[in-house]
Design a protein around this motif. Structure first.
Motif, PDB file in Angstrom:
ATOM      1  N   MET A   1      -0.316   1.080  -9.106  1.00 41.54           N
ATOM      2  CA  MET A   1      -1.520   0.534  -8.988  1.00 41.54           C
ATOM      3  C   MET A   1      -1.148  -1.245  -7.747  1.00 41.54           C
ATOM      4  O   MET A   1      -1.749  -1.009  -7.394  1.00 41.54           O
ATOM      5  CB  MET A   1      -2.280  -0.323  -9.952  1.00 41.54           C
ATOM      6  N   THR A   2      -0.085  -2.047  -8.670  1.00 42.67           N
ATOM      7  CA  THR A   2       0.565  -2.992  -7.572  1.00 42.67           C
ATOM      8  C   THR A   2       0.552  -2.872  -6.008  1.00 42.67           C
ATOM      9  O   THR A   2       0.152  -4.014  -5.711  1.00 42.67           O
ATOM     10  CB  THR A   2       1.560  -3.623  -8.338  1.00 42.67           C
ATOM     11  N   LEU A   3       1.251  -1.903  -5.963  1.00 44.21           N
ATOM     12  CA  LEU A   3       1.629  -1.480  -5.180  1.00 44.21           C
ATOM     13  C   LEU A   3       0.489  -1.545  -4.135  1.00 44.21           C
ATOM     14  O   LEU A   3       0.457  -1.748  -2.996  1.00 44.21           O
ATOM     15  CB  LEU A   3       3.026  -0.116  -4.485  1.00 44.21           C
ATOM     16  N   PHE A   4      -0.249  -0.216  -3.928  1.00 45.30           N
ATOM     17  CA  PHE A   4      -1.262  -0.027  -3.620  1.00 45.30           C
ATOM     18  C   PHE A   4      -2.394  -1.037  -3.344  1.00 45.30           C
ATOM     19  O   PHE A   4      -2.377  -1.491  -1.896  1.00 45.30           O
ATOM     20  CB  PHE A   4      -2.366   0.614  -4.290  1.00 45.30           C
ATOM     21  N   LEU A   5      -2.305  -2.424  -4.163  1.00 51.39           N
ATOM     22  CA  LEU A   5      -3.363  -3.442  -3.840  1.00 51.39           C
ATOM     23  C   LEU A   5      -2.888  -4.605  -3.312  1.00 51.39           C
ATOM     24  O   LEU A   5      -3.383  -5.459  -2.123  1.00 51.39           O
ATOM     25  CB  LEU A   5      -4.301  -3.991  -5.363  1.00 51.39           C
ATOM     26  N   VAL A   6      -1.878  -4.522  -3.280  1.00 49.85           N
ATOM     27  CA  VAL A   6      -1.407  -5.559  -2.493  1.00 49.85           C
ATOM     28  C   VAL A   6      -0.551  -5.006  -1.150  1.00 49.85           C
ATOM     29  O   VAL A   6      -0.662  -5.898  -0.300  1.00 49.85           O
ATOM     30  CB  VAL A   6       0.689  -5.735  -2.976  1.00 49.85           C
ATOM     31  N   SER A   7      -0.342  -3.828  -0.977  1.00 48.84           N
ATOM     32  CA  SER A   7      -0.643  -3.230   0.724  1.00 48.84           C
ATOM     33  C   SER A   7      -1.572  -3.035   0.902  1.00 48.84           C
ATOM     34  O   SER A   7      -2.133  -3.241   2.013  1.00 48.84           O
ATOM     35  CB  SER A   7      -0.312  -1.586   0.114  1.00 48.84           C
ATOM     36  N   LEU A   8      -2.973  -2.864   0.589  1.00 49.09           N
ATOM     37  CA  LEU A   8      -4.068  -3.029   1.237  1.00 49.09           C
ATOM     38  C   LEU A   8      -4.265  -4.630   1.415  1.00 49.09           C
ATOM     39  O   LEU A   8      -5.159  -4.843   2.323  1.00 49.09           O
ATOM     40  CB  LEU A   8      -5.244  -2.906   0.259  1.00 49.09           C
ATOM     41  N   ALA A   9      -3.789  -5.168   0.748  1.00 42.53           N
ATOM     42  CA  ALA A   9      -3.993  -7.103   1.198  1.00 42.53           C
ATOM     43  C   ALA A   9      -3.262  -6.959   2.015  1.00 42.53           C
ATOM     44  O   ALA A   9      -3.967  -8.129   3.260  1.00 42.53           O
ATOM     45  CB  ALA A   9      -3.961  -7.804  -0.328  1.00 42.53           C
ATOM     46  N   VAL A  10      -2.124  -6.837   2.447  1.00 41.30           N
ATOM     47  CA  VAL A  10      -1.128  -7.216   3.414  1.00 41.30           C
ATOM     48  C   VAL A  10      -1.746  -5.816   4.779  1.00 41.30           C
ATOM     49  O   VAL A  10      -1.982  -6.724   6.178  1.00 41.30           O
ATOM     50  CB  VAL A  10      -0.100  -6.640   2.825  1.00 41.30           C
ATOM     51  N   LEU A  11      -2.348  -5.259   4.773  1.00 41.07           N
ATOM     52  CA  LEU A  11      -3.051  -4.611   5.871  1.00 41.07           C
ATOM     53  C   LEU A  11      -4.361  -5.192   5.832  1.00 41.07           C
ATOM     54  O   LEU A  11      -4.568  -5.625   7.316  1.00 41.07           O
ATOM     55  CB  LEU A  11      -3.609  -3.033   5.357  1.00 41.07           C
ATOM     56  N   VAL A  12      -5.350  -6.008   5.479  1.00 43.17           N
ATOM     57  CA  VAL A  12      -6.596  -6.601   5.450  1.00 43.17           C
ATOM     58  C   VAL A  12      -6.012  -7.839   6.557  1.00 43.17           C
ATOM     59  O   VAL A  12      -6.615  -8.698   7.592  1.00 43.17           O
ATOM     60  CB  VAL A  12      -7.793  -6.963   4.905  1.00 43.17           C
ATOM     61  N   GLY A  13      -5.207  -9.104   5.499  1.00 32.84           N
ATOM     62  CA  GLY A  13      -4.693  -9.961   6.463  1.00 32.84           C
ATOM     63  C   GLY A  13      -3.753 -10.172   7.085  1.00 32.84           C
ATOM     64  O   GLY A  13      -3.572 -11.026   7.994  1.00 32.84           O
ATOM     65  N   GLY A  14      -2.916  -9.042   8.122  1.00 32.72           N
ATOM     66  CA  GLY A  14      -2.254  -8.539   9.199  1.00 32.72           C
ATOM     67  C   GLY A  14      -3.484  -8.855   9.872  1.00 32.72           C
ATOM     68  O   GLY A  14      -3.591  -9.111  11.341  1.00 32.72           O
ATOM     69  N   TYR A  15      -4.817  -8.326   9.883  1.00 31.93           N
ATOM     70  CA  TYR A  15      -5.317  -8.090  10.934  1.00 31.93           C
ATOM     71  C   TYR A  15      -6.359  -9.701  11.317  1.00 31.93           C
ATOM     72  O   TYR A  15      -5.986 -10.091  12.485  1.00 31.93           O
ATOM     73  CB  TYR A  15      -6.677  -7.769  10.696  1.00 31.93           C
ATOM     74  N   PHE A  16      -5.834 -10.217  10.383  1.00 32.00           N
ATOM     75  CA  PHE A  16      -5.953 -11.979  10.784  1.00 32.00           C
ATOM     76  C   PHE A  16      -5.595 -13.036  11.560  1.00 32.00           C
ATOM     77  O   PHE A  16      -5.869 -13.620  11.931  1.00 32.00           O
ATOM     78  CB  PHE A  16      -7.301 -12.562   9.339  1.00 32.00           C
ATOM     79  N   ILE A  17      -3.706 -12.745  10.569  1.00 32.78           N
ATOM     80  CA  ILE A  17      -3.051 -13.176  11.478  1.00 32.78           C
ATOM     81  C   ILE A  17      -2.218 -12.454  12.515  1.00 32.78           C
ATOM     82  O   ILE A  17      -2.395 -13.246  13.412  1.00 32.78           O
ATOM     83  CB  ILE A  17      -2.313 -13.331   9.846  1.00 32.78           C
TER      84      ILE A  17
END
Length: 479
Positions: free
Chosen positions: A1-17
């Motif tokens: 679950m941790t990998l999935f949530l971190v991956s999801l957060a990084v994807l969203v953050g990647g758009y903004f940064i």
């Protein structure tokens, strides 16, 4: 679950940064006169609401790749999650965004014209043929698969042949009618189905009583049951395809470049749609191993229950119930249909641009489209498994050409060309090694294939350096 949530957060953050960084490099200009106004024709060039442009772009690019491709790709192990995330942020979204912006600046030019302007007349001719072939291939593949999926949910007399005919007729109408008539009106319905599918499955993954056995603590080694003959590199990077980077997307960006009302909207539409597709791929990759219980169990399930289509059906019905499951499956069906229709429309635009043939009247659109429809019908007779394998490789190879063309464009304009040069080098290695090693390719030894792919990438880099040196276009990457 941790990998999935971190991956999801990084994807969203990647758009903004990272997305904002790429936007600053290319320098979007809010005051630029857009093609939808300067070349408005009431058919392909017309201003559309931004939400519709985003939705059309997202549905155009979100075919079976982020669903079926992600499921097949995750069989290689947790490395698939990393490729979906970092491939989307640093390769796929950059590829889609910059090809869309360049198309805007060339009055909505189609991909072969963009690539040819940067890589030369010979490459332009090659890309015209290559792009048209890929569009027809996509149209054929994305008629067959949704027809089979829908046939499994409808009465017996509405078999796959019935749905093949129905979808083909829809594709012809979507190719010929003005973009705001059919595509502009029906895509919100398809979008709702696809959105329900993604949100529904993700909600179960996060809030439901399920575990995601990602196995990343055990390492990134290949989990495929055929690891000996199907090495992680390059096979996983071709299998996932649309969930991380896809050359097909660059053929779709010009279509929306002709409808976007302001250049400052390019990042939300082009970069944002690719990030959304990466999220869909991430959801289905996680769902596949969560539902089956692990990588070995996933492989066994696919072989025993009708492959990826059987798994998608089982996950949807089991997790979302009968009604929700049907809606989720309709979302899966919507993905290929809303890619296939615009693939054939893109084929018409590419052919019309090549011939410099105006498309205002339906008769003129028929002149270009009828041969495309005939070729699509012919290709549909080929075995689907063969079609899909060659589609995957052609798709990634198109991304290589696009990335190199954008790299040359950035270099000529004294912009930070490393943005696309590094992904271009990597994807050059992926595509070259795949076609050299794969059974449907040349079947070379693995070590030989890798060595030759590295030499090919080195040759491409040497060509780029030589081109820039002799044309004296740039002084340094940061100019």
């Amino acid at each position: 679950m941790t990998l999935f949530l971190v991956s999801l957060a990084v994807l969203v953050g990647g758009y903004f940064i990272y997305g904002l960084f790429v936007e600053r490099v290319i320098g979007c200009e809010p005051k630029r006169v857009m093609p939808c106004y300067s070349k408005q024709d009431g058919v392909d060039y017309m201003p559309l609401p931004t939400w519709k442009v985003f939705l059309i772009q997202f549905l155009n690019i979100a075919g079976l790749g982020p669903i079926f491709g992600a499921i097949m790709g995750v069989m290689y192990g947790p490395a698939a999650f990393l490729w979906i995330v970092f491939g989307t942020i640093f390769a796929g979204a950059v590829h889609d965004f910059l090809s869309g912006v360049i198309s805007i600046r060339r009055d909505g030019a189609s991909l072969p014209e963009i690539v040819g302007a940067e890589l030369g007349a010979g490459v332009k001719q090659l890309m015209r043929v290559f792009s048209l072939a890929l569009m027809v291939l996509v149209g054929a593949v994305f008629i067959l698969t949704p027809a089979e999926l829908i046939a499994g949910m409808t009465p017996g007399w509405m078999d796959s042949t019935f749905w093949i005919i129905a979808i083909f007729v829809y594709y012809m109408l979507a190719t010929l009618l003005p973009i705001d008539k059919l595509i502009g009106n029906i895509y919100p319905v398809f979008g709702l189905a696809l959105l329900f599918m993604a949100v529904g499955i993700m909600s179960v993954l996060i809030f439901g009583d399920v575990a995601i056995p990602d196995g990343i603590s055990d390492g990134l080694y290949n989990r495929s049951p055929s690891a000996g003959s199907m090495p992680l590199f390059p096979m996983m990077f071709v299998s996932i395809a649309c969930g991380a980077i896809s050359g097909f997307h660059a053929t779709q960006s010009p279509m929306m470049a002709r409808c976007l009302k302001n250049e400052r909207l390019a990042r939300p539409v082009f970069y944002g749609a690719m990030v959304a597709e990466g999220i869909v791929a991430l959801i289905w990759a996680a769902a596949a191993i969560a539902f089956t219980g692990g990588y070995g169990e996933l492989s066994a399930f696919l072989s025993e229950h009708g492959g990826t289509a059987g798994l998608v059906h089982a996950i949807s019905i089991d997790w979302l119930g009968a009604f929700g499951g049907v809606l989720a499956i309709l979302g899966v069906v919507a993905a290929p249909i809303t890619t296939g229709d615009t693939a054939l429309r893109s084929a018409r635009l590419i052919a019309a641009d090549f011939m410099r043939y105006q498309q205002k009247t339906v008769v003129r659109r028929l002149v270009v489209s009828v041969p495309i429809f005939a070729l699509t019908f012919f290709i549909m007779q080929i075995d689907f498994a063969i079609l899909w394998r060659y589609f995957a490789w052609c798709n990634q190879t198109l991304a290589v050409f696009t990335l190199w063309a954008v790299t040359v464009y950035l270099a000529r304009h004294h912009k930070f060309y490393w943005l696309t040069m590094l992904p271009a080098l990597f994807m050059t290695c992926v595509c070259t090694s795949y076609i050299l090693y794969a059974p449907e390719g040349l079947s070379f030894r693995y070590d030989v294939s890798i060595m030759l792919s590295l030499l090919t990438a080195a040759a491409a880099l040497a060509w780029f350096v030589k081109k820039q040196y002799f044309t004296k276009k740039i002084l340094s990457p940061l100019d």
